[in-house]
Scaffold this active site. Sequence first.
Site, PDB file in Angstrom:
ATOM      1  N   LYS A  16      77.328  18.817 122.065  1.00 33.96           N
ATOM      2  CA  LYS A  16      78.237  19.459 121.212  1.00 33.96           C
ATOM      3  C   LYS A  16      78.351  21.059 121.440  1.00 33.96           C
ATOM      4  O   LYS A  16      79.200  21.702 121.494  1.00 33.96           O
ATOM      5  CB  LYS A  16      77.689  19.234 119.784  1.00 33.96           C
ATOM      6  CG  LYS A  16      78.050  17.906 118.966  1.00 33.96           C
ATOM      7  CD  LYS A  16      77.238  17.630 117.696  1.00 33.96           C
ATOM      8  CE  LYS A  16      77.628  16.270 117.425  1.00 33.96           C
ATOM      9  NZ  LYS A  16      76.837  15.803 115.941  1.00 33.96           N
TER      10      LYS A  16
ATOM     11  N   GLN B  85      72.072  18.180 112.240  1.00 33.19           N
ATOM     12  CA  GLN B  85      71.998  17.037 112.969  1.00 33.19           C
ATOM     13  C   GLN B  85      71.304  15.887 112.273  1.00 33.19           C
ATOM     14  O   GLN B  85      70.000  15.841 111.911  1.00 33.19           O
ATOM     15  CB  GLN B  85      71.507  16.821 114.196  1.00 33.19           C
ATOM     16  CG  GLN B  85      71.880  15.727 115.269  1.00 33.19           C
ATOM     17  CD  GLN B  85      73.391  15.508 115.440  1.00 33.19           C
ATOM     18  OE1 GLN B  85      73.961  16.277 115.692  1.00 33.19           O
ATOM     19  NE2 GLN B  85      73.653  13.933 115.558  1.00 33.19           N
TER      20      GLN B  85
ATOM     21  N   ASP C  73      80.516  19.563 109.144  1.00 34.12           N
ATOM     22  CA  ASP C  73      80.227  18.195 109.148  1.00 34.12           C
ATOM     23  C   ASP C  73      80.783  17.350 107.846  1.00 34.12           C
ATOM     24  O   ASP C  73      81.204  16.146 107.862  1.00 34.12           O
ATOM     25  CB  ASP C  73      78.874  17.389 109.298  1.00 34.12           C
ATOM     26  CG  ASP C  73      78.657  16.777 110.434  1.00 34.12           C
ATOM     27  OD1 ASP C  73      79.314  16.254 111.207  1.00 34.12           O
ATOM     28  OD2 ASP C  73      77.103  16.494 110.272  1.00 34.12           O
TER      29      ASP C  73
END
Length: 297
Positions: free
Chosen positions: A53, A97, A120
């Site tokens: 990413k 994450q 997210d």
Amino acid sequence: MTVDTATVLAGPPAAAALIASAAGQAAHLPVVPHLVIVRVGEDPASVSYVRGKAKKAGDSGLRSTVHALSETTPQSDLLSLVASLNSDPDVHGILVQLPLPGHIAEAAVLAAIDPDKDVDGLHPMNIGQLWSGRPTLAPCTPAGVMALLAHYGIPVAGRRVVIVGRSQLVGRPLAGLFLAADATVTVTHSRTRDLGTVTREADILVAAVGRAHLITPDMVRPGAVVIDVGINRVVGEDGKARLTGDVHPDVATVASALTPVPGGVGPMTVAQLLANTVQAARQQLSQTSGVPGDLVR
Ligand code: NAD
């Protein structure tokens, strides 16, 4: 006898188009959108995803910073870091994450992220916005699936969609996005009885389970579009590990179009993260400087 095979819905060209569009928007901003990724522990898959990413962000002209914290980081330290990122005007997107180590409550961490920086799309406020049909920062994999369908000109409105899997990361938010796009949506899961009867109803079938080749040709209506979100590591007869999806390869003889694994939904997830980061930056700048930052897409 020739066997028809499904059109391959490749992720990379669709992802490149999404990134190009986001980069084009970023070029009009007075700042370079800045994504901060927080990783806790050394889970090999997470290490690899975060590296991918951050690299893609850099390659696409965005700024990215990775905070790699030790496995034993107390929840309070992680929350303090999130609070400092929330209040830093130089940070536009925050991604923690997942999964987090067992001693940290994921829900508490996700709820601590500023919803405007929640690239997210997992903050309860953004989940609520999604389900009330309002534009919002949507979770990257589901939003990436919608972008992939749009890229290949596959209509959604009025069609029957069946999603296999109801996770908070994929199945549930994807149902909300399909609903907002005027599809008729059914969500199935591990307790669904006679799964094949339900999946055979689908014009668009999405598998997001994490079980290699769960979806077999007999479960697919001829001509259906099949989206394979699953990523499963299996060991082949040659003893080598490889990645495969939730959809059996023979489904290609029944479906009209199918995403490959790897190289289908995966690249869309990363591209959508970058698009969300640009969108978040636009939104924040519109609040402080009047730069147009509409969240419609
Ligand atoms: P999860 O484990 O959180 O959820 C799995 C879902 O599948 C659950 O809702 C469960 O009820 C359902 N399920 C389990 N067994 C079933 C069965 N036999 N029949 C019907 N439903 C069943 O997983 P997740 O986070 O949603 O991920 C699903 C898959 O997608 C995994 O393989 C994951 O690696 C992959 N994934 C890929 C991407 C990507 O970018 N391509 C992103 C996220 C997840």
